[in-house]
Design a protein around this motif. Structure first.
Motif, mmCIF file in Angstrom:
data_model
loop_
_atom_site.group_PDB
_atom_site.id
_atom_site.type_symbol
_atom_site.label_atom_id
_atom_site.label_comp_id
_atom_site.label_asym_id
_atom_site.label_seq_id
_atom_site.Cartn_x
_atom_site.Cartn_y
_atom_site.Cartn_z
ATOM 1 N N ALA A 79 51.717 35.962 44.105
ATOM 2 C CA ALA A 79 51.460 37.168 44.296
ATOM 3 C C ALA A 79 51.656 37.616 42.838
ATOM 4 N N MET A 80 51.327 38.105 41.941
ATOM 5 C CA MET A 80 51.157 38.563 40.529
ATOM 6 C C MET A 80 51.281 40.032 40.318
ATOM 7 N N THR A 81 51.209 40.738 39.750
ATOM 8 C CA THR A 81 51.430 42.050 39.581
ATOM 9 C C THR A 81 51.461 41.916 38.367
ATOM 10 N N GLY A 82 51.163 42.943 37.153
ATOM 11 C CA GLY A 82 50.689 43.153 36.579
ATOM 12 C C GLY A 82 50.103 44.644 35.541
ATOM 13 N N ASP A 83 49.978 44.899 34.372
ATOM 14 C CA ASP A 83 49.930 46.226 34.125
ATOM 15 C C ASP A 83 48.992 46.786 32.343
ATOM 16 N N GLY A 84 48.202 45.104 32.219
ATOM 17 C CA GLY A 84 48.447 45.017 31.238
ATOM 18 C C GLY A 84 46.910 43.936 30.913
ATOM 19 N N VAL A 85 45.949 43.680 29.973
ATOM 20 C CA VAL A 85 44.572 42.986 29.881
ATOM 21 C C VAL A 85 45.054 41.637 29.614
ATOM 22 N N ASN A 86 46.626 41.452 28.529
ATOM 23 C CA ASN A 86 46.806 39.939 29.086
ATOM 24 C C ASN A 86 47.381 39.297 30.393
ATOM 25 N N ASP A 87 47.138 40.467 31.417
ATOM 26 C CA ASP A 87 47.846 40.010 32.773
ATOM 27 C C ASP A 87 46.379 39.256 33.825
ATOM 28 N N ALA A 88 45.273 39.985 33.013
ATOM 29 C CA ALA A 88 44.332 40.007 33.441
ATOM 30 C C ALA A 88 44.582 38.406 34.444
ATOM 31 N N PRO A 89 44.029 37.681 33.445
ATOM 32 C CA PRO A 89 43.420 35.972 34.142
ATOM 33 C C PRO A 89 44.988 35.445 34.938
ATOM 34 N N ALA A 90 45.609 35.336 35.160
ATOM 35 C CA ALA A 90 46.909 35.651 36.309
ATOM 36 C C ALA A 90 47.221 36.397 37.156
ATOM 37 N N LEU A 91 45.703 37.580 37.130
ATOM 38 C CA LEU A 91 46.154 38.210 38.405
ATOM 39 C C LEU A 91 44.887 37.780 39.490
ATOM 40 N N LYS A 92 44.087 36.996 38.280
ATOM 41 C CA LYS A 92 42.407 37.027 39.063
ATOM 42 C C LYS A 92 42.944 34.897 39.857
ATOM 43 N N LEU A 93 44.057 35.181 39.005
ATOM 44 C CA LEU A 93 43.704 33.370 39.647
ATOM 45 C C LEU A 93 45.337 33.338 40.348
ATOM 46 N N ALA A 94 45.703 34.604 40.933
ATOM 47 C CA ALA A 94 46.858 34.865 42.008
ATOM 48 C C ALA A 94 46.529 34.642 43.147
ATOM 49 N N ASP A 95 47.250 34.506 44.550
ATOM 50 C CA ASP A 95 46.419 34.483 45.567
ATOM 51 C C ASP A 95 46.434 36.236 45.928
ATOM 52 N N ILE A 96 47.240 36.628 46.019
ATOM 53 C CA ILE A 96 46.948 38.171 45.911
ATOM 54 C C ILE A 96 47.622 38.913 43.644
ATOM 55 N N GLY A 97 46.859 39.839 43.415
ATOM 56 C CA GLY A 97 46.827 40.352 42.276
ATOM 57 C C GLY A 97 47.001 41.384 42.030
ATOM 58 N N VAL A 98 47.977 42.308 41.882
ATOM 59 C CA VAL A 98 48.477 43.959 41.917
ATOM 60 C C VAL A 98 48.774 44.447 40.655
ATOM 61 N N ALA A 99 47.011 45.043 40.426
ATOM 62 C CA ALA A 99 47.532 45.745 38.751
ATOM 63 C C ALA A 99 48.163 46.862 39.379
ATOM 64 N N MET A 100 48.996 48.032 38.511
ATOM 65 C CA MET A 100 49.607 48.521 38.578
ATOM 66 C C MET A 100 49.421 49.323 37.586
ATOM 67 N N GLY A 101 49.842 50.504 37.465
ATOM 68 C CA GLY A 101 49.819 51.634 36.455
ATOM 69 C C GLY A 101 49.620 53.459 37.059
ATOM 70 N N ILE A 102 50.428 53.873 36.375
ATOM 71 C CA ILE A 102 49.712 55.159 36.675
ATOM 72 C C ILE A 102 48.111 55.776 37.247
ATOM 73 N N SER A 103 47.940 55.329 35.911
ATOM 74 C CA SER A 103 46.341 55.364 35.886
ATOM 75 C C SER A 103 45.501 54.916 36.717
ATOM 76 N N GLU A 104 44.298 54.054 36.320
ATOM 77 C CA GLU A 104 43.846 53.098 36.583
ATOM 78 C C GLU A 104 43.987 51.743 35.368
#
Length: 257
Positions: A79-104
């Motif tokens: 499971a991977m969490t992240g809030d930046g563009v640089n986290d997107a590749p790992a979020l996509k690769l992980a079994d569970i990708g959680v994009a964090m942030g107040i807004s989108e």
């Protein structure tokens, strides 16, 4: 496990404070992204299996992907969490990708995008503003000015007045340009009749929703800047179909100038 782009010492201090690491674990469980990926594969596996908590600092997007990929190969559900563009590749690769942030968050918008698309987004959104700032004239004597008071308002009365005046000017100019195309053949010396559009009155323009009730209203077709021609089966389509076409025409005219 914490993977961050922050400085190694900063990451270690935070992880000790939140309980991910102890002082004795720092040397064996804290690595920069480049340090970890340079280790032999057997050592990487040993670290991920045996460490109670790991912190990877100064991690680049590819380092995050490598760590997630290795955990998945070990049979872990990642499971991977992240809030930046640089986290997107790992979020996509992980079994569970959680994009964090107040807004989108940027990571949510970027997940599935390919690297070239991410670079293009950064270029478009960061390039022009940075270029504009680079051409700003230096503020001479800025270091000789006293600091602002801590209770001073960010937007002063004068700044608010300027915003109000500029906002009204831009608003009226934008609406004026929009209306002038529909209402005039010639506006302030600019010939608007070359495309053959049908001028309408102000009352018609402001009540275009009731166009179907008008008697005898006709809207002739007109030419576009790219050589095309627009016609209307229903005259009332003139007020809806014309909008995107008119925008293209005005854009082309501005570029020509």
């Amino acid at each position: 496990m914490v993977i961050t782009g922050d400085n190694k010492k900063t990451a270690e201090a935070i992880c000790q404070k939140i309980g991910v690491l102890t002082a004795s674990d720092v040397e064996s469980s804290s690595f920069t992204g480049s340090e970890f990926v340079s280790l032999p594969r057997s050592k990487q596996i040993s670290i991920l299996k045996e460490s109670r908590g790991c912190v990877f600092s100064r991690a680049e997007p590819r380092h995050k992907q490598d760590i997630v990929r290795l955990l998945k190969e070990l049979g872990e559900i990642t499971a991977m969490t992240g809030d930046g563009v640089n986290d997107a590749p790992a979020l996509k690769l992980a079994d569970i990708g959680v994009a964090m942030g107040i807004s989108e968050p940027d990571s949510c918008a970027a997940a599935g995008l390919i690297p070239v698309q991410l670079l293009w987004v950064n270029l478009v959104t960061d390039g022009p503003p940075a270029t504009a700032l680079g051409f700003n004239k230096p503020d001479l004597g800025i270091m000789n000015k006293p600091p602002r008071k801590s209770d001073e308002m960010l937007i002063s009365t004068w700044v608010f007045f300027r915003y109000l005046v500029v906002g009204m000017y831009v608003g009226f100019a934008t609406v004026g340009v929009f209306c002038s195309w529909f209402m005039y053949d010639n506006f302030m010396g600019i010939d608007l009749s070359k495309d053959g559009h049908t001028p309408v009155t102000y009352n018609q323009l402001t009540h275009w929703q009731s166009c179907s009730e008008w008697e005898g209203f006709k809207a002739s077709g007109y030419s576009t800047s790219n050589g095309g021609h627009v016609t209307f089966d229903n005259p009332c389509d003139y007020f809806t179909v014309s909008k995107p076409i008119r925008t293209q025409r005005c854009t082309a005219r501005s570029q020509h100038r």
